[in-house]
Motif scaffolding. Structure first.
Motif, mmCIF file in Angstrom:
data_model
loop_
_atom_site.group_PDB
_atom_site.id
_atom_site.type_symbol
_atom_site.label_atom_id
_atom_site.label_comp_id
_atom_site.label_asym_id
_atom_site.label_seq_id
_atom_site.Cartn_x
_atom_site.Cartn_y
_atom_site.Cartn_z
ATOM 1 N N SER A 242 -4.032 -24.661 0.344
ATOM 2 C CA SER A 242 -3.743 -23.571 1.269
ATOM 3 C C SER A 242 -4.417 -22.293 0.790
ATOM 4 O O SER A 242 -4.331 -21.946 -0.401
ATOM 5 N N LEU A 243 -5.079 -21.597 1.719
ATOM 6 C CA LEU A 243 -5.606 -20.264 1.468
ATOM 7 C C LEU A 243 -4.605 -19.268 2.042
ATOM 8 O O LEU A 243 -4.324 -19.275 3.246
ATOM 9 N N ILE A 244 -4.048 -18.411 1.190
ATOM 10 C CA ILE A 244 -2.916 -17.566 1.547
ATOM 11 C C ILE A 244 -3.286 -16.096 1.380
ATOM 12 O O ILE A 244 -3.957 -15.723 0.412
ATOM 13 N N GLN A 245 -2.843 -15.278 2.334
ATOM 14 C CA GLN A 245 -3.012 -13.822 2.260
ATOM 15 C C GLN A 245 -1.661 -13.175 1.954
ATOM 16 O O GLN A 245 -0.657 -13.487 2.580
ATOM 17 N N ASN A 246 -1.662 -12.265 0.988
ATOM 18 C CA ASN A 246 -0.459 -11.524 0.624
ATOM 19 C C ASN A 246 -0.722 -10.037 0.830
ATOM 20 O O ASN A 246 -1.652 -9.482 0.243
ATOM 21 N N VAL A 247 0.096 -9.382 1.649
ATOM 22 C CA VAL A 247 0.005 -7.944 1.903
ATOM 23 C C VAL A 247 1.275 -7.302 1.376
ATOM 24 O O VAL A 247 2.387 -7.743 1.693
ATOM 25 N N VAL A 248 1.108 -6.256 0.563
ATOM 26 C CA VAL A 248 2.239 -5.543 -0.031
ATOM 27 C C VAL A 248 2.160 -4.082 0.396
ATOM 28 O O VAL A 248 1.123 -3.429 0.229
ATOM 29 N N SER B 252 -1.811 -3.085 -0.477
ATOM 30 C CA SER B 252 -2.714 -4.020 -1.159
ATOM 31 C C SER B 252 -2.807 -5.300 -0.354
ATOM 32 O O SER B 252 -1.809 -5.772 0.216
ATOM 33 N N VAL B 253 -4.018 -5.848 -0.284
ATOM 34 C CA VAL B 253 -4.289 -7.103 0.420
ATOM 35 C C VAL B 253 -4.972 -8.034 -0.574
ATOM 36 O O VAL B 253 -6.062 -7.734 -1.055
#
Length: 476
Positions: A209-215, A266-267
């Motif tokens: 899985s390619l996952i994006q995390n945005v904080v 942050s991305v």
């Protein structure tokens, strides 16, 4: 009858994507169309970049709002100077040119999310006495080029995990994964090779899985949003079997780049390789993935095909049902000897493999096969990429003969940034070089039995086999 027919703002593109970066020169024009003579107090154009986050949380009857703001720059030019006396502008079309130098320091890329945004825009305001101000805005797409240690992000990543099964299964499972590099541009292909040894009594399914995390950050509070960009599922691996899995994940062409140089947003991206096992905790390995602008990819040709793999290329044989990657990647060369991991096809190493913890990030493989990997990527952006002066001037032409062209006012000047150091990473090669094995030399075949040899002389033939004449004489 209203005096103002239209007020518009346009921006000159520097490239086919109409993006801007640190140190670029931003030029354009403001067009003011008047239906009659108008008295103007001022005409101002601004360029600015801001980041904002905001969300609310309700607790009982009270609602708490978290908010944060960050300004990166604000530049202003007076197209019609503000004087103590008003300026009379005649009827017709008036065109005003402007020019801004974007600061060369590190700034994040444009972004719009669920709880915040990073916006760069142009704004023009027309002020008149006893009238409402007329304001027009235009967003500009800003793409940051501040990615320190970009050369080290082009090295491959290696990780390994091992899991001992629990109550519902026996044995263990081991997974070794190689990813070709860390940094990718939108449209490029992420190549993955996994070697899985299922020495347990359970069946398992490899997944990637390619996952994006945005904080989002505000007032010591954080808001996390995670989403799966792409997921690949392979066929199951039966008990007491091993399998080589090869797959490729393409970065979407519209995927936004990584943002790590903003204090409040942050991305980040990461690749998760894991084994789905029923009634057990899934062993997994995570690899950081950095998405960069296409212009920063080493060796990319303008107008060339996206991604490092040529179209129509086919990879080597594989036990996986995935389509093979464009290049053949074989980190485990075939050898007649059994390897230290227990794989019949793995190489034998002179030293034991390094120990990895479950769900850990690793950058080094078994000694002698994988070269030393760079240190963990720097999460700070304190070393912006300097930009050269923009080669673009003032591309402008007026198609209306009744237009009045006004020269641009003097723009603020910035000292020229130092030239960027030239770095060229070595060409990528996933497949490690297999050590050479010499075939065993065998002794020549002999018909003589050396165990029965003796230094004594052989007995005479007459003693062993008496002649027939002698036998007859004895018989008589």
């Amino acid at each position: 009858m209203p005096a103002i027919k239209s007020l518009t703002i346009t921006c000159d593109a520097l490239n086919e994507n109409e993006t801007f970066s640190e140190g670029d020169t931003l030029t354009g024009k403001v067009t003011l169309a008047l239906l009659k003579v108008t008295t103007v107090e001022g005409l101002i154009v601004k360029a600015k970049g801001d980041a904002d986050v905001r969300w609310t949380k309700k607790s009982g009857d009270r609602t708490h709002t978290s908010h944060a703001h960050k300004r990166y720059f604000k530049l202003k030019q007076f197209l019609i100077p503000e004087n103590s006396t008003e300026t009379v502008v005649p009827q017709g079309i008036h065109v005003y040119k402007f020019s801004f130098n974007i600061p060369p320091r590190s700034m994040p890329s444009s972004f719009k999310g669920m709880y915040g945004k990073i916006v760069y825009k142009l704004e023009v305001k027309l002020s008149r006495s006893w009238r409402m101000d007329r304001t027009v805005e235009k967003d500009i797409c800003f793409v940051s080029k501040s990615y320190p240690n970009l050369h080290s992000l082009m090295s491959r990543q290696v990780g390994s995990t091992k899991k001992e099964m629990g109550l519902f299964s026996k044995g263990h499972v081991q997974m070794d994964v190689i990813v070709d590099k860390s940094a990718y541009a939108p449209g490029e292909t992420l190549a993955i090779v996994a070697k899985i040894n299922n020495s347990s009594s359970s069946e398992m399914i490899p997944k990637f899985s390619l996952i994006q995390n945005v904080v989002y950050r505000a007032n010591s509070s954080t808001k996390h949003v995670s989403s799966v960009i792409h997921k690949v599922v392979d066929n199951g691996i039966k008990s007491q079997t091993q399998k080589d899995v090869r797959c490729a994940i393409q970065i979407p062409r519209v995927q936004m780049p990584t943002i790590q140089n903003c204090d409040i947003i942050s991305v980040e991206y990461h690749l998760k390789a894991y084994l789905d096992i029923s009634f057990a905790f899934d062993p997994e390995i995570t690899f950081p993935v950095v998405i960069i602008p296409p212009d920063l990819v080493p060796g990319r040709q303008p107008g060339g095909a996206e991604g490092p793999y040529p179209a129509g290329a086919a990879g080597g044989p594989s036990n996986s049902d995935f389509l093979p990657p464009a290049v053949s990647i074989d980190p485990y060369p075939v050898s007649p000897h059994s390897g230290s991991y227990g794989y019949p096809g793995a190489q034998r190493y002179s030293a034991p493999p390094p120990a990895y913890q479950n769900n850990s990030l690793a950058y080094a493989g078994p000694p002698g096969v994988y070269p030393a990997q760079p240190a963990h990527i720097n999460r700070g952006y304190n070393n912006p990429v300097p930009q050269l002066d923009s080669p673009y001037g003032y591309p402008f032409s007026s198609s209306s003969t009744s237009s009045v062209l006004h020269p641009p006012p003097s723009a603020p000047t910035f000292p020229p940034p130092p030239p960027a150091p030239s770095t060229s990473p070595p060409p990528f090669s996933i497949s490690p070089t297999a050590p050479t094995y010499n075939e065993l030399s065998f002794a020549p075949m002999m018909n003589t039995d050396f165990l029965c040899q003796s230094d004594e002389a052989p007995p005479e033939y007459s003693l062993l086999f008496p002649s027939s004449a002698t036998d007859k004489s004895d018989a008589k």
